[in-house]
Write an enzyme that holds these catalytic residues in place. Structure first.
Site, PDB file in Angstrom:
ATOM      1  CE  LYS A 199     -28.531  40.129   5.646  1.00 40.93           C
ATOM      2  NZ  LYS A 199     -29.200  41.327   4.858  1.00 40.93           N
ATOM      3  N   GLY A 355     -16.036  49.581   8.589  1.00 47.13           N
ATOM      4  CA  GLY A 355     -16.967  49.382   9.254  1.00 47.13           C
ATOM      5  C   GLY A 355     -16.697  49.292  10.900  1.00 47.13           C
TER       6      GLY A 355
END
Ligand code: AMP
Length: 398
Positions: A199, A355
């Protein structure tokens, strides 16, 4: 703050906050990935070699209500001991008279691991009296937990005040800080950032900050489709955040004004459902039919990224180019990983931070072919956003 490299540890008990929050198998409770333990070994070994003893302090998972077997650091003791090659004692509580007696009796060369600090709610609350109790275990405090440096918890931040003259970063935390600073604050050029992932909304602050620093900014992953839509392309059922279309346009304009080469993918691998076995096609990224979604970048994009990356001296990669967890949609991410490896072999400095790009580089078994792979997901994201991490600040301030 003190300097780890010159500090005299002999006869001292070093209380080290590490990030041993490793994944455990749900059934057997065995460690499935020991990267975080291995990452902290040099700090522990160095202290032991220099005549100190070590008290290891960490959290594991997110226990809600006191102690829970599946979150016990007891499961980590044997493996840590095997890796260190010395016995590791274990205290069943991280505070209290028994734990204090164990740490008080440590002799040079000995190691004690405390039970999960998050078995006490006062840890995450950052309660000062709890930090004070923890502080009793050491003569010196070493923070080597980059993964939790963005948390103002008792053992990561508040505790530092009880060691005004004897607090420092461990080797891992120091290396993390140095590698980000090398990428973001050195004069070497060109600097290329590849920002992918799901996103735009979760990466917007990072992108805005990077626009002031980078020469090239490659946008990849699901977030690219918001940019494509902003530029008037057809994105079918791809992941799009309509609320961020104006923001995407603003970034496109800002990049131009700042002379940043903003690269948006030009082709995509599209699928008729979110499934590894879906039907697939390679199409121009702005021509995705309804009912289809972009799940990976195409071959033209890989070629363009490879060229940009090959000409870079500093590279920062945060977030995958596609849904790399699925075999059929991992090629774009793999191509970027390989391009970074090639550029690194030719002398570029590459940082894989935050991440899922870390998960990707590990999946492709290329982690040892890039300059630095960060151990801290959320902490790295916040650091890249320009936030002063509380754990780092607590060590630096007087
Ligand atoms: P992040 O945590 O924001 O870096 O997002 C990583 C996740 O983004 C991974 O799990 C990817 O599967 C996902 N992702 C990457 N590309 C796409 C895409 N085109 N559509 C949907 N999800 C994606």
């Amino acid at each position: 703050m003190s300097d780890f490299h010159t500090y005299d540890f002999s006869g001292k008990r070093a209380l080290i906050r590490v990030d041993f929050n490793v994944p455990l198998d749900k059934e057997t409770l065995e460690i499935t990935d020991d990267t975080r333990i291995r990452a902290a070994l040099p700090t522990i070994q160095c202290i032991l070699k220099n005549g100190g003893s070590v008290v290891i302090m960490s959290h594991l998972g997110r226990p809600k209500d006191g102690s829970e077997n599946r979150f016990s650091l007891h499961h980590i003791v044997k493996h840590t001991s095997d890796l260190l090659g010395v016995p590791v004692q274990f205290s069943e509580d991280c505070i209290g008279p028994e734990a204090e007696a164990m740490s008080a009796n440590l002799k040079p060369g000995e190691v004690l691991m405390l039970e999960n600090v998050r078995f006490h709610k006062r840890e995450t609350a950052g309660t000062e009296s709890f930090a004070e109790q923890l502080a009793k275990h050491g003569d010196v405090y070493v923070n080597d937990a980059f993964g939790t440096a963005h948390r103002a918890h008792a053992s990561t931040t508040v505790i530092a005040k009880f060691f005004p003259n004897d607090k420092m970063f461990g080797l891992l935390l120091e290396a993390e800080i140095k590698s980000v600073d090398k990428v973001l604050n050195s004069d070497e050029k060109p600097l290329t950032a590849i920002v992918g992932g799901a996103k735009v909304s979760s990466k917007i602050t990072i992108i805005e900050r990077l626009l002031d620093k980078v020469d090239n900014l490659i946008v990849g992953g699901g977030m690219a489709y918001t940019f494509v839509k902003a530029m008037g392309g057809k994105v079918g059922n791809s992941l799009v955040e309509d609320d961020y279309i104006d923001m995407a346009n603003k970034i496109i304009t800002e990049a131009k004004a700042k002379g940043v080469n903003l690269y948006i993918p030009t082709d995509a691998i599209i699928a008729d459902k979110f499934d590894n076995e879906a039907n697939r096609k390679e199409v121009p990224i702005g021509e995705i039919p309804d009912g289809w979604m972009g799940l990976d970048t195409g071959s033209e994009t890989s070629k363009a990224c490879r060229e940009i990356i090959a000409n870079s001296k500093l590279i920062l990669w945060n977030g995958p180019m596609g849904v790399f967890e699925m075999e059929n949609f991992q090629q774009g991410t793999k191509d970027v990983a390989n391009a970074i490896v090639e550029a690194t072999a030719k002398g570029a400095f590459s940082l894989i931070g935050g991440g899922d790009s870390v998960a990707a580089i590990n999946k492709f078994k290329l982690a040892d072919k890039v300059s630095y792979v960060s151990t801290g997901g959320g902490a790295m994201l916040e650091y890249l956003e320009g936030i002063e991490l509380p754990g780092i600040k607590a060590i630096r301030e007087h």
